[in-house]
Design an enzyme around this catalytic site. Structure first.
Site, PDB file in Angstrom:
ATOM      1  CG  HIS A  21      -5.606  -3.325   2.219  1.00 55.92           C
ATOM      2  ND1 HIS A  21      -4.750  -1.966   1.466  1.00 55.92           N
ATOM      3  CD2 HIS A  21      -6.327  -4.117   2.288  1.00 55.92           C
ATOM      4  CE1 HIS A  21      -5.328  -2.589   0.607  1.00 55.92           C
ATOM      5  NE2 HIS A  21      -5.647  -3.293   0.831  1.00 55.92           N
ATOM      6  CB  CYS A  67      -1.669  -0.735   6.519  1.00 55.00           C
ATOM      7  SG  CYS A  67      -3.581  -0.247   5.156  1.00 55.00           S
ATOM      8  CD  GLN A  92      -8.037  -4.126  -2.664  1.00 50.09           C
ATOM      9  OE1 GLN A  92      -8.361  -4.505  -1.641  1.00 50.09           O
ATOM     10  NE2 GLN A  92      -9.504  -4.995  -2.641  1.00 50.09           N
ATOM     11  CB  CYS A 105      -1.330   0.104   1.036  1.00 52.06           C
ATOM     12  SG  CYS A 105      -0.697   1.042   2.514  1.00 52.06           S
ATOM     13  CD  GLU A 106      -1.045   5.783  -3.447  1.00 55.05           C
ATOM     14  OE1 GLU A 106      -0.238   5.291  -4.751  1.00 55.05           O
ATOM     15  OE2 GLU A 106      -1.593   6.095  -2.930  1.00 55.05           O
ATOM     16  CG  HIS A 107      -2.095   4.926   1.958  1.00 55.85           C
ATOM     17  ND1 HIS A 107      -3.240   4.204   1.742  1.00 55.85           N
ATOM     18  CD2 HIS A 107      -2.788   6.448   1.438  1.00 55.85           C
ATOM     19  CE1 HIS A 107      -3.394   4.521   0.605  1.00 55.85           C
ATOM     20  NE2 HIS A 107      -3.421   6.194   0.400  1.00 55.85           N
ATOM     21  CG  HIS A 108       0.341   2.364   6.195  1.00 57.42           C
ATOM     22  ND1 HIS A 108      -1.033   2.592   5.886  1.00 57.42           N
ATOM     23  CD2 HIS A 108       0.000   3.877   7.458  1.00 57.42           C
ATOM     24  CE1 HIS A 108      -1.563   3.257   5.873  1.00 57.42           C
ATOM     25  NE2 HIS A 108      -1.029   3.874   7.463  1.00 57.42           N
TER      26      HIS A 108
HETATM   27  N1  LIG Z   1      -9.113   3.783  -0.174  1.00 60.84           N
HETATM   28  C1  LIG Z   1      -7.592   3.087   0.161  1.00 60.84           C
HETATM   29  N2  LIG Z   1      -7.093   3.118   1.091  1.00 60.84           N
HETATM   30  C2  LIG Z   1      -6.494   2.374   1.901  1.00 60.84           C
HETATM   31  C3  LIG Z   1      -5.861   1.520   1.525  1.00 60.84           C
HETATM   32  N3  LIG Z   1      -4.489   0.733   1.452  1.00 60.84           N
HETATM   33  C4  LIG Z   1      -4.755   1.154   2.976  1.00 60.84           C
HETATM   34  N4  LIG Z   1      -5.268   2.596   3.152  1.00 60.84           N
HETATM   35  C5  LIG Z   1      -6.161   3.246   3.720  1.00 60.84           C
HETATM   36  O1  LIG Z   1      -4.877   4.425   3.374  1.00 60.84           O
HETATM   37  C6  LIG Z   1      -5.229   5.089   4.354  1.00 60.84           C
HETATM   38  C7  LIG Z   1      -4.167   6.195   5.459  1.00 60.84           C
HETATM   39  O2  LIG Z   1      -5.246   7.034   5.964  1.00 60.84           O
HETATM   40  P1  LIG Z   1      -4.300   8.046   6.728  1.00 60.84           P
HETATM   41  O3  LIG Z   1      -5.304   8.810   8.157  1.00 60.84           O
HETATM   42  O4  LIG Z   1      -3.609   9.030   6.120  1.00 60.84           O
HETATM   43  O5  LIG Z   1      -3.239   7.160   7.784  1.00 60.84           O
HETATM   44  P2  LIG Z   1      -2.315   6.862   9.279  1.00 60.84           P
HETATM   45  O6  LIG Z   1      -2.881   7.725  10.301  1.00 60.84           O
HETATM   46  O7  LIG Z   1      -1.795   5.614   9.728  1.00 60.84           O
HETATM   47  O8  LIG Z   1      -4.162   5.572   9.109  1.00 60.84           O
HETATM   48  P3  LIG Z   1      -4.940   4.631   9.892  1.00 60.84           P
HETATM   49  O9  LIG Z   1      -4.736   3.979   9.198  1.00 60.84           O
HETATM   50  O10 LIG Z   1      -6.722   4.942  10.203  1.00 60.84           O
HETATM   51  O11 LIG Z   1      -4.331   4.761  12.064  1.00 60.84           O
HETATM   52  C8  LIG Z   1      -5.851   4.684   5.690  1.00 60.84           C
HETATM   53  O12 LIG Z   1      -7.228   4.545   6.419  1.00 60.84           O
HETATM   54  C9  LIG Z   1      -5.773   3.375   5.235  1.00 60.84           C
HETATM   55  O13 LIG Z   1      -6.048   2.192   5.879  1.00 60.84           O
HETATM   56  C10 LIG Z   1      -5.781   1.047  -0.427  1.00 60.84           C
HETATM   57  O14 LIG Z   1      -5.569   0.103  -1.115  1.00 60.84           O
HETATM   58  N5  LIG Z   1      -7.080   1.565  -1.172  1.00 60.84           N
HETATM   59 ZN   LIG Z   2      -1.203   0.819   4.015  1.00 59.30          ZN
END
Ligand SMILES: Nc1nc2c(ncn2[C@@H]2O[C@H](COP(=O)(O)OP(=O)(O)OP(=O)(O)O)[C@@H](O)[C@H]2O)c(=O)[nH]1
Ligand SMILES: [Zn+2]
Length: 183
Positions: free
Chosen positions: A140, A142, A112, A71-74
């Protein structure tokens, strides 16, 4: 990349010089290179590399294609299955190429939803099918190892084109990906 990972080891409080970690930065760099090798690959080229003319216009489904992405966020893994279908319009592709296309886009930093649409778009571009469909089901890390800590949630995404916008075609596809023909 290895230099950066050595810094990260020190930053998390480890001793990057201890024996067990000496080669770790290089190992992680290699692993990360492998997990992101999709950036240097072209999905449409892969589909075109085994493209055959056939006057067939029945649904082709490749289901349960295992999928590992980040996942690109984590930059944590999401893991699951892709189900891909298309209805040929004069051209079919080698079956293995469908799995390769899933890998090309999985081995990048992803969400995704985008992964799902990119697979669909590559098939549309290479084969110009009467319709195409992609469903991905994934867990996921994360959401499991950290953050909201939901161990059992599964995310399903889908993308459809052409004939698959019709209820009957879409239902047939969804029914067939739920069936277990070899059991
Ligand atoms: N739509 C989508 N969201 C994703 C995917 N993979 C991870 N995420 C979400 O990306 C979001 C990033 O949110 P942020 O609030 O910026 O990050 P964060 O503080 O680490 O969020 P939490 O995971 O809720 O602790 C999270 O809600 C993740 O669940 C994906 O493939 N699609
Ligand atoms: Zn993630």
């Amino acid at each position: 990349m290895a230099v950066a990972y050595k810094n990260i080891l020190n930053l998390i409080g480890e001793d990057a010089e201890r024996e067990g970690l000496l080669k770790t930065p290089e190992r992680v760099a290699k692993a990360m290179q492998y997990l992101t090798q999709g950036y240097s690959q072209n999905a449409v080229d892969i589909l075109n590399s085994a493209k055959f003319h056939e006057d067939i216009s029945e649904m082709v489904i490749v289901k349960d294609i295992e999928l590992y992405s980040l996942c690109e966020h984590h930059m944590l893994p999401f893991v699951g299955k892709a189900h891909v279908a298309y209805i040929p319009n004069g051209w079919i592709t080698g079956l293995s190429k469908i799995g390769r296309v899933v890998d090309v886009y999985s081995k990048r930093l992803q969400v995704q939803e985008r992964l799902t649409v990119q697979i669909l778009d590559a098939i549309k571009e290479a084969l110009n099918p009467i319709g195409a469909a992609v469903v991905i089901e994934a867990r996921h890390m994360c959401m499991m190892m950290r953050g909201v800590s939901k161990q059992n949630s599964i995310t399903t995404t889908s993308a459809f084109s052409g004939e698959f916008h019709k209820d009957r075609t879409r239902s047939e596809f969804l029914r067939l990906i739920r069936s277990n023909p070899l059991q």
